[in-house]
Design an enzyme around this catalytic site. Structure first.
Site, PDB file in Angstrom:
ATOM      1  N   GLU A   1       0.842  -1.044  -0.159  1.00  0.00           N
ATOM      2  CA  GLU A   1      -0.568  -0.495   0.371  1.00  0.00           C
ATOM      3  C   GLU A   1       0.472   1.785   0.075  1.00  0.00           C
ATOM      4  O   GLU A   1       0.533   2.048   0.830  1.00  0.00           O
ATOM      5  CB  GLU A   1      -1.109   0.215   1.393  1.00  0.00           C
ATOM      6  CG  GLU A   1      -2.066  -1.131   0.715  1.00  0.00           C
ATOM      7  CD  GLU A   1      -3.327  -0.533   2.379  1.00  0.00           C
ATOM      8  OE1 GLU A   1      -3.169   0.495   3.133  1.00  0.00           O
ATOM      9  OE2 GLU A   1      -4.150  -1.874   2.705  1.00  0.00           O
TER      10      GLU A   1
ATOM     11  N   GLU B   1      -5.203  -8.643   1.149  1.00  0.00           N
ATOM     12  CA  GLU B   1      -6.034  -8.254   2.155  1.00  0.00           C
ATOM     13  C   GLU B   1      -7.286  -8.183   1.840  1.00  0.00           C
ATOM     14  O   GLU B   1      -7.786  -6.867   0.716  1.00  0.00           O
ATOM     15  CB  GLU B   1      -5.312  -6.290   2.721  1.00  0.00           C
ATOM     16  CG  GLU B   1      -4.132  -7.267   3.526  1.00  0.00           C
ATOM     17  CD  GLU B   1      -3.392  -5.933   3.928  1.00  0.00           C
ATOM     18  OE1 GLU B   1      -4.235  -5.017   4.212  1.00  0.00           O
ATOM     19  OE2 GLU B   1      -2.129  -5.094   4.316  1.00  0.00           O
TER      20      GLU B   1
END
Length: 475
Positions: free
Chosen positions: A176, A376
């Site tokens: 991320e 995720e």
């Protein structure tokens, strides 16, 4: 009938294609604790967590889940859960305390043991090289605002590849980068706590350059596993059909999604609408050589999906007083999806948008999009600090069943994203953990952790996923 019923588990299991990976994911800083043990150096997050008011209720990551001392217990939980794979992150300051120079043998030994424990349990390791814990000496030199950090990251990646490359099945370079830039350097709500707004954009380029250098290092070392990168992506929609809202939705989509994926997958940065192009000036001139380094062949693309985003033109309400000044300078704001239920964080629960997102990625990148892992997917919900048995977390079971089901339906023949090769789905997360600036207030885990006693208690969602794993292997 609920998603906990055997019939529902069997139905979902029957849709799992052969070879599809079901796993769980964690991050080193959120679970390991032992911040000063065995030669680990401090990270930017260590320093940020010590700032008054930075972490909700003054919670400390010093112990977290104590995974550093309890890894064997946690691997045993995963073995009982029956997952195929475990996505974990290597702690850069545990392996290279100064961010440059010598490497810490005790830190390397810890991950050696963890990887061997996983393999002995029949669990495939997916290792993330960077999940936000920048060594503090590098942060003091500017962190990801400094090009030097990218170069140091390449050297660290080479050391990890040399030590673990014979046993790790998949490598993720970065986790991320959008969250690092937005929350850490633009808004200041995460480490390192800088509020640079659009002047934070160089941190994007340097992270992506670090990604490219890491891929080169992994390839040069001849690692056996596949190589990819993971980013948070959300489908972005305007709040109304007004031109201003449509414009800022396009800008936000570029800044959240395309500015990270385009250079990696296409070898170029996207163009913002003319009115927004001045915001990119802080990045300076990008060389073709840098773009070639960033644009490395990948074996997979990692997608973290939590919720869709809707934006509107103008200043919005400020939820955190600490960010009021910087948010007031933003030309757009997020608005909610009142038609959906929400998680403990207030995020909309919208599994159908995962299929929409997969379709958008394929439309944008075509054959340049590698096979995809959902690296995720998960949710926090209000839960007690202390328990005497399994929590009936039906909301989490519904969330996971819905998101996994929509991902499978979208990529099945006739689905909205049938031309996307979906390799697997990783649940966030195995254990309740230190949830960054939210401290211990948000519980995402399949396993409840009592942060006073560190006792692990599987929740009903743990047993649901266990039943799903057993059902698909029996079919």
């Amino acid at each position: 009938m609920t998603v906990q019923d055997p019939v529902s588990v069997q139905s979902l299991a029957s849709r799992l294609r052969p070879g599809f990976t079901l796993g769980v994911a964690t991050a080193s800083f959120q679970i390991e604790g032992a911040l000063a043990a065995d030669g680990r150096g401090p990270s930017g997050w260590d320093a940020f967590a010590e700032k008054p008011g930075a972490i909700l209720d003054g919670h400390s990551p010093a112990v977290a889940c104590d995974h550093y001392n309890r890894s064997a217990e946690d691997v045993a939980l995963m073995r009982d859960l029956g997952v195929d794979s475990y996505r974990f992150s290597l702690s850069w300051p545990r392996i290279q305390p100064g961010g440059t120079g010598s490497f810490n043998s005790q830190g390397l030994d810890f991950y050696d043991r963890l990887i061997d424990q996983l393999l002995d349990a029949g669990i495939s390791p997916m290792a993330t090289l960077y999940h936000w814990d920048t060594p503090l000496p590098l942060e003091h030199q500017g962190g990801w605002m400094n090009r030097n950090t990218a170069e140091r990251f390449g050297e660290y990646s080479a050391a990890a590849a040399e030590r673990f490359g014979d046993r790790v099945a998949q490598w993720v370079t970065l986790n991320e980068p959008v969250s690092v830039t937005l929350n850490g350097y633009a808004l200041g709500v995460h480490a390192p706590g800088r509020d640079l707004l659009f002047n934070a954009l160089p941190s994007i380029h340097h992270q992506l350059l670090g990604h490219g250098l890491a891929v080169q290092a992994l390839r040069a070392a001849g690692v056996k596993g596949g190589i990819g990168v993971t980013n948070l992506h959300s489908p972005v929609r305007p709040s109304t059909s007004k031109p201003g809202d449509r414009l800022v939705a396009r800008v936000f989509d570029t800044l959240m999604n395309r500015i990270y994926a385009d250079p990696v997958l296409l070898g170029r940065y996207p163009k913002l609408p003319l009115v927004a192009r001045p915001w990119l000036r802080s990045m300076g001139k990008i060389s073709d050589a840098d773009l070639r380094t960033i644009h490395q062949p990948l074996d997979f693309y990692g997608l973290n999906y939590y919720y869709p985003v809707k934006v509107a033109l103008g200043r919005g309400a400020v939820s955190l007083p600490a960010t009021a000044a910087v948010v007031a300078r933003m030309p757009f704001h997020e608005v909610g999806y009142p038609e959906y239920g929400t998680t403990g964080f207030g995020w909309p629960v919208a599994p159908q948008h995962l299929g929409v997102l997969l379709r958008e990625l394929k439309d944008r990148y075509g054959t340049a999009l590698p096979p995809v892992f959902v690296t995720e997917s998960g949710a926090s919900f209000p839960e007690p600090d202390h328990v005497s048995g399994p929590i009936d977390d039906a909301d989490r079971i519904s969330y996971l069943s819905g998101h996994l089901g929509h991902a499978l339906d979208a990529t099945a023949p006739g689905g909205i994203a049938e031309d996307v090769q979906l390799l697997g789905y990783y649940v966030w997360t195995l254990l309740d953990n230190f949830e960054w600036a939210a401290g211990y207030s948000q519980r995402f885990g399949l396993v409840h952790v009592d942060f006073d006693t560190l006792e692990r208690t599987p929740k009903e969602s743990f047993y649901w996923l266990q039943a799903l794993n057993r059902a698909r292997r029996a079919s």
